[in-house]
Design a protein around this motif. Structure first.
Motif, PDB file in Angstrom:
ATOM      1  N   UNK A  20     -39.812 -10.572  29.139  1.00  0.00           N
ATOM      2  CA  UNK A  20     -39.789 -11.055  30.524  1.00  0.00           C
ATOM      3  C   UNK A  20     -38.378 -11.327  31.006  1.00  0.00           C
ATOM      4  N   UNK A  21     -37.479 -11.778  30.130  1.00  0.00           N
ATOM      5  CA  UNK A  21     -36.102 -12.003  30.601  1.00  0.00           C
ATOM      6  C   UNK A  21     -35.436 -10.667  30.920  1.00  0.00           C
ATOM      7  N   UNK A  22     -35.743  -9.618  30.140  1.00  0.00           N
ATOM      8  CA  UNK A  22     -35.187  -8.292  30.448  1.00  0.00           C
ATOM      9  C   UNK A  22     -35.682  -7.813  31.818  1.00  0.00           C
ATOM     10  N   UNK A  23     -36.978  -8.020  32.080  1.00  0.00           N
ATOM     11  CA  UNK A  23     -37.519  -7.599  33.380  1.00  0.00           C
ATOM     12  C   UNK A  23     -36.974  -8.468  34.514  1.00  0.00           C
ATOM     13  N   UNK A  25     -33.874  -9.686  34.600  1.00  0.00           N
ATOM     14  CA  UNK A  25     -32.545  -9.141  34.896  1.00  0.00           C
ATOM     15  C   UNK A  25     -32.683  -7.889  35.767  1.00  0.00           C
ATOM     16  N   UNK A  26     -33.684  -7.057  35.443  1.00  0.00           N
ATOM     17  CA  UNK A  26     -33.922  -5.849  36.244  1.00  0.00           C
ATOM     18  C   UNK A  26     -34.245  -6.226  37.685  1.00  0.00           C
TER      19      UNK A  26
ATOM     20  N   UNK B  57     -39.244  -3.214  26.680  1.00  0.00           N
ATOM     21  CA  UNK B  57     -37.967  -3.250  27.407  1.00  0.00           C
ATOM     22  C   UNK B  57     -37.462  -1.826  27.668  1.00  0.00           C
ATOM     23  N   UNK B  60     -37.200  -0.224  31.225  1.00  0.00           N
ATOM     24  CA  UNK B  60     -36.063  -0.429  32.134  1.00  0.00           C
ATOM     25  C   UNK B  60     -34.741  -0.076  31.457  1.00  0.00           C
ATOM     26  N   UNK B 107     -27.180  -3.807  33.803  1.00  0.00           N
ATOM     27  CA  UNK B 107     -28.606  -3.904  33.437  1.00  0.00           C
ATOM     28  C   UNK B 107     -28.855  -3.270  32.074  1.00  0.00           C
ATOM     29  N   UNK B 110     -27.358  -5.590  29.410  1.00  0.00           N
ATOM     30  CA  UNK B 110     -28.102  -6.849  29.284  1.00  0.00           C
ATOM     31  C   UNK B 110     -29.448  -6.617  28.618  1.00  0.00           C
ATOM     32  N   UNK B 111     -30.189  -5.594  29.072  1.00  0.00           N
ATOM     33  CA  UNK B 111     -31.496  -5.345  28.459  1.00  0.00           C
ATOM     34  C   UNK B 111     -31.322  -4.909  27.011  1.00  0.00           C
ATOM     35  N   UNK B 114     -30.775  -8.053  25.005  1.00  0.00           N
ATOM     36  CA  UNK B 114     -32.033  -8.811  24.860  1.00  0.00           C
ATOM     37  C   UNK B 114     -32.960  -8.108  23.863  1.00  0.00           C
ATOM     38  N   UNK B 213     -36.531   5.079  39.093  1.00  0.00           N
ATOM     39  CA  UNK B 213     -35.181   4.507  39.157  1.00  0.00           C
ATOM     40  C   UNK B 213     -34.221   5.476  39.860  1.00  0.00           C
TER      41      UNK B 213
END
Lengths: 105, 244
Positions: A20-23, A25-26, B57, B60, B107, B110-111, B114, B213
């Protein structure tokens, strides 16, 4: 649907926080890309309108200048300083010639 | 060959008029595709046998990483067009693509961080793929900063175009880094020449997400480009009439 319940969907079998934190950020990146053109457009529109107001004011100032300065000898001198200087030098030479002739007599 | 289309493409006013008709299509298609792909990927695909649910993940992370690199390649193309044909619209495109590309690069990083925590046990390693993506982000930031530092439009256009072209060397390094230095980051899941190493029920939402995207990028790029056109052409009559 893979998950049995909402809480199971949110928990993601222990990986919920990461997924959920990745989504999130998106979502932030998508929101940034949608909002920044709106802000930029406001700025540009304001800029064009300000520029138009300024141009209108300048036109009035220029009209005033044209009516007062037109036909002024000064303006011509400043427009072409070299010829003005030459004219001035020629006049001084004539004066000195006259004074020489006067002393000789 | 008829080259009028090329000159038309370079005309900011023509582009402004025609791109206005694309916007509703881009809005609807990108919204629908991203929503379908992410809901599918989050709720309907089965978990990975090794990574569990954290792999979600990917829906994205992979589109963002693809875009971060593709946008850079588009910027380099625009840079070449700017230098060779001196087309103003190409420089405007170069300018507006930089912050979008940078945002997708952030993005992606960061992803990835994570995702790395539950999978590798760390947020960050100086793996070749990660490092070269970080360099890509610095290139984006450098191009944005360079334009901000030069006040003449023409000089800024030339400098940014040259920097963009020099930075292209990083793109093949990113692409092949997982093959050349096989450390932590996994190899490519999608390849043009081979069958993807992914189950079809996971592959479909991923492909939809990538397409979504890309459409989203096209949408925000056109939005920004239209505003940049208004800004640079603000002294022309058509912009004044349009705004007031």
């Amino acid at each position: 649907m893979y998950f049995d319940s909402w809480s199971g969907f949110l928990a993601m079998e222990g990986h919920g926080l990461y997924v959920w934190s990745a989504y999130a950020v998106a979502a932030v990146v998508i929101a940034y890309n949608l909002i920044s053109p709106v802000m930029a457009k406001r700025q540009v529109v304001a800029q064009v309108r300000r520029q138009e107001r300024l141009v209108k004011r300048k036109v009035v100032v220029n009209d005033f200048k044209v009516t007062t300065d037109s036909g002024n000898d000064l303006e011509q001198r400043f427009a072409n300083p070299e010829s003005a200087q030459q004219k001035h030098r020629a006049e001084r030479q004539e004066e000195s010639l006259e004074s020489v002739e006067g002393s000789a007599q | 060959m008829n080259w009028t289309f090329f000159h038309k493409l370079g005309s900011p006013k023509w582009f402004y008029d025609i791109s206005g008709k694309w916007l509703p299509w881009l809005q609807v298609s990108s919204l629908v595709l991203i929503l379908v792909a992410l809901v599918w990927g989050l709720a309907f695909t089965p978990p990975d046998y090794l990574q569990g649910n954290s792999y979600r993940i990917i829906f994205i992370h992979v589109p963002a990483s693809f875009l971060a690199q593709a946008v850079y390649m588009m910027m380099a193309t625009a840079a070449a067009v700017t230098l060779i044909w001196k087309i103003k619209l190409a420089d405007m495109a170069l300018k507006v693509m930089a912050p979008i590309g940078a945002s997708f690069c952030i993005l992606s990083l960061a992803t990835g961080a994570i995702w790395g925590q539950p999978t590798w046990g760390t947020w960050w390693v100086w793996d070749a793929r990660l490092t070269s993506m970080l360099i890509l982000l610095f290139l984006y930031i450098g191009i944005i900063a360079l334009r901000g530092a030069i006040h003449t439009t023409e000089a800024a256009a030339k400098a940014c175009a040259i920097l963009s072209l020099v930075g292209v060397v990083n793109i093949p390094i990113i692409k092949f880094s997982v093959d050349w230095w096989n450390t932590l980051h996994q190899g490519a899941t999608l390849k043009l020449t081979e069958k993807p190493s992914m189950a079809p029920e996971m592959l479909w939402p991923l492909l939809l997400a990538i397409l979504g995207f890309y459409l989203f990028f096209t949408l925000v790029m056109v939005l920004r480009l239209r505003i940049e056109i208004l800004s640079r052409e603000r002294k022309t009559r058509w912009v004044k009439e349009l705004v007031s």
